[in-house]
Design an enzyme around this catalytic site. Structure first.
Site, PDB file in Angstrom:
ATOM      1  CG  ASP A 269       6.801   7.001  -9.127  1.00  0.00           C
ATOM      2  OD1 ASP A 269       6.921   6.343 -10.163  1.00  0.00           O
ATOM      3  OD2 ASP A 269       5.870   6.842  -8.320  1.00  0.00           O
ATOM      4  CG  ASP A 422       3.121   1.819   5.557  1.00  0.00           C
ATOM      5  OD1 ASP A 422       1.973   2.309   5.656  1.00  0.00           O
ATOM      6  OD2 ASP A 422       4.144   2.434   5.923  1.00  0.00           O
TER       7      ASP A 422
END
Length: 695
Positions: A269, A422
């Protein structure tokens, strides 16, 4: 040998025995006639210990005084040097440091609140100092006789007595109620910690470990049949992480797994074109060495890490893979990582996640990394291991874990609604009935933040995200079909107690209430609240890292110091403020331990020789070398290392130091030392004197 001279003790004996006779006479007869016979009477008086001072003379006493004076002078010199160093560092930070200006609305409100408390305590301190020097020491006794009108002399005395009455009637009761509530939360959280430690001791005592059902994967020649190996996808999400990309790609590319059963995705990214070219060159290098590795780059960083993983899982070829392993850019798994984790899925269809433990290459780099190591060792070895063994559930750490792709898909996949994707996927998988396993013996090397600025931003994300997720997941938890005790564990233990209550009472009790009670002695906190229980809990936290025992006092003080950041983050996430959606990549230094560097050099040399033997093209390597040479030849402007000044921490430092001066007036020893050291701790953190400097 000649006969011994006879020594007459009669005069001395008569003198000594005339005062008192004790005991029975004892006659000692020696067979050797060369020795004289002595009759001993009253042994109690005869064998009295001699006075130690009798043997000292003036010269010995002088040397003793000089030795003690030397020690005192050395101690004073050390204290003076330490004080001068601290003053010099403070002066340097005040003149060269950058004042923290990036503050959200909630952070500004919290800073103004702390500043108001500071101004109020300074006014109280001035009031108390005047009363102390005038002899009005009413604060030594809580049940005081207040002077009557005829006894009062002067308007200041009248105001002081009115303040005492107002304080006892209106200020002390609410402070006492709030402190009692915080102490209750403190005790509940302490009981939770003790139960977790008992569970960890039971696991150690019984030697409980996750076992693999069935046979391990055979170590046949990789060129032969590999049908017994499942298809594994490995993902490395990264963003502008120039310092560590090479280590992670190199480590993942050397995993011991059949090449035709493994695919590595480098999910970049980065918005820096130079870093993109470097990562492409590294991927090309390992691709030419026979590794099945691809490079993916997104033009827009939508959804941060969750969006990156979601985009990678949408590829058509992902449906051919059964498991996915995820590693952040600074993680370096051992070659046998997959062979230690993937076999646990065999014969266990309800297993969704196998999580490995983190290990740190720079845990001894500075004081900040040592204190982080204490916290994370307790988190892995106690919290996650106990929850994994007894509950089959814990929060996914975002990296160093292997997921069953079917579990990810059935749980809704990666969502971009929070900065803790997560934990989000772990909670949703748990609500769908999936189980987790934590492997405490499988460790993956990574880095700890070495600067306070990087650590502070990381902790803000780690504590604002769970509260944000709690608001979003609460309806799903209440309506899920899991057992009631699992719902209670999720709501009260996983979210409320360990994510909300801990930063709330730490900040409120030890940073606000405690200094205020120095000016309101009617609501004074007991010594066991500020000393005994915190020290005991710190001892429990430090047990998984016994080599860090000398740092127990700095650890206790630093944890209270970090409560400001954690409290601010918790409130931001709970009330959906702007800073709760902020994602800042933690700055890395790209460190590796010496054995890792030697092993990497050996592996690279072997891989290079294999490449030359196969006769593969080196166009990608030459392109990578050209990029690196171009960056080395371009002159870099001199980088000036600057540190920030954190206003909230400095305001709390002066608040605690002001309360320490007030406690000194009332001769509260333990309160004074605690407030003094805690205030100095806030001062050091506020001036950014802990950890490495930021570029």
């Amino acid at each position: 040998m000649g006969p011994s001279r006879s020594i007459d003790f009669s005069k001395w004996w008569v003198k000594e025995s005339s005062s008192s006779r004790k005991g029975n006479p004892v006659v000692v007869t020696m067979e050797n006639t060369n020795y004289s016979v002595l009759e001993i009477d009253a042994p109690d008086s005869a064998f009295q210990p001699l006075d130690k001072d009798r043997g000292k003379n003036a010269k010995q006493f002088t040397w003793l005084l000089l030795l003690k004076a030397h020690r005192v002078v050395g101690c004073l010199a050390w204290l003076g040097n330490s004080l001068c160093s601290l003053v010099h560092a403070v002066k340097k930070r005040l003149f060269l440091g950058h004042v923290e200006t990036e503050m959200s609305a909630k952070a500004k409100f919290l800073f103004r609140l702390i500043l108001a408390f500071l101004v109020m305590t300074l006014a109280f301190l001035s009031f108390e100092l005047v009363a102390h020097f005038k002899g009005w020491r009413y604060f030594h006794n809580h049940n005081l006789h207040l002077p009557q009108t005829l006894e009062i002399k002067g308007w200041f005395h009248t105001a002081y007595v009115s303040w005492l009455e107002f304080r006892a009637d209106y200020i002390a009761p609410p402070i006492q109620s709030l402190s009692t509530f915080c102490i209750l939360l403190f005790l509940i959280q302490s009981v939770d910690r003790m139960l977790l430690c008992l569970g960890c001791f039971w696991i150690k005592f019984k030697k409980i470990k996750p076992v693999i059902d069935g046979d391990h994967f055979s170590s046949d020649d990789l060129e032969g049949s590999n049908e017994g190996y499942p298809m594994v996808l490995v993902q490395i999400p990264m963003c502008n992480e120039k310092e560590v990309y090479e280590q992670s790609i190199s480590a993942v590319s050397q995993l011991d797994w059949p090449k035709d059963r493994l695919l590595v995705q480098v999910l970049d990214d980065s918005d820096d074109e130079g870093i993109q070219l470097l990562i492409k060159g590294e991927v090309s290098k390992w691709s030419q060495r026979g590794v099945n590795i691809i490079y993916r780059h997104r033009m827009f960083r939508t959804g941060y890490k969750a969006g990156n993983l979601k985009s990678a899982m949408s590829c058509d070829y992902v449906k051919d893979y059964e498991f996915v392993a995820i590693f952040d850019a600074d993680f370096q798994p051992n070659p046998d990582f997959l062979k230690q984790t993937v076999p646990h899925f065999k014969g266990n269809p309800q297993l969704a996640l196998v999580q490995a433990r983190w290990a740190f290459v720079n845990k001894d780099e500075n004081l900040l990394t040592r204190l982080q190591n204490i916290n994370l060792c307790f988190h892995f070895e106690v919290e996650q291991q106990v929850n994994g063994v007894f509950l089959n559930f814990f929060g996914f750490n975002g990296t160093a874990g292997v997921w069953r792709i079917k579990a990810l898909e059935e749980s809704g996949g990666w969502l971009e609604r929070t900065t803790v994707e997560d934990m989000d996927i772990a909670v949703r998988a748990h609500l769908n009935g999936w189980k987790f396993i934590f492997l405490n013996d499988v460790k993956v090397l990574c880095e700890l933040p070495e600067s306070y600025e990087a650590y502070r931003k990381q902790q803000h994300r780690w504590h604002s995200g769970p509260m944000q997720l709690f608001r979003l997941c609460l309806p799903a938890i209440l309506t899920s079909k899991i057992a009631f005790w699992k719902k209670a564990n999720l709501i009260f233990l996983f979210f409320l107690l360990r994510k909300l209550i801990l930063p709330f009472y730490s900040f409120t009790l030890f940073c606000i209430i405690l200094p205020l009670t120095m000016f309101v002695p009617e609501a004074e906190l007991s010594i066991w609240v500020i000393c005994y229980i915190p020290v005991f809990m710190s001892l429990l936290n430090i047990l998984p890292a016994p080599k860090s025992f000398p740092f127990i006092v700095p650890y206790l003080l630093f944890e209270n110091t970090m409560s400001v950041t954690k409290f601010n983050a918790m409130v931001s996430g709970l009330f959906q403020l702007g800073s709760s959606y902020e994602w800042i990549v933690t700055k890395k230094a790209g460190r590796s331990s010496e054995p890792d560097l030697l092993a990497a050099e050996e592996r690279d040399s072997k891989a290079m020789s294999l490449q030359l033997h196969r006769g593969t093209s080196d166009s990608g390597l030459s392109e990578l070398n050209k990029i690196k040479e171009r960056q080395e030849t371009v002159p870099r402007p001199p980088v000036r290392k600057m540190n920030k000044i954190y206003k909230k921490e400095l305001a709390l430092a002066f608040l605690l130091l002001t309360a320490a001066v007030r406690s000194l007036l009332s001769a509260q020893g333990m309160h004074f030392y605690y407030l003094l050291f805690q205030g100095v701790s806030f001062l050091l953190v506020g001036l950014d004197l802990i950890g490495e400097q930021m570029d």
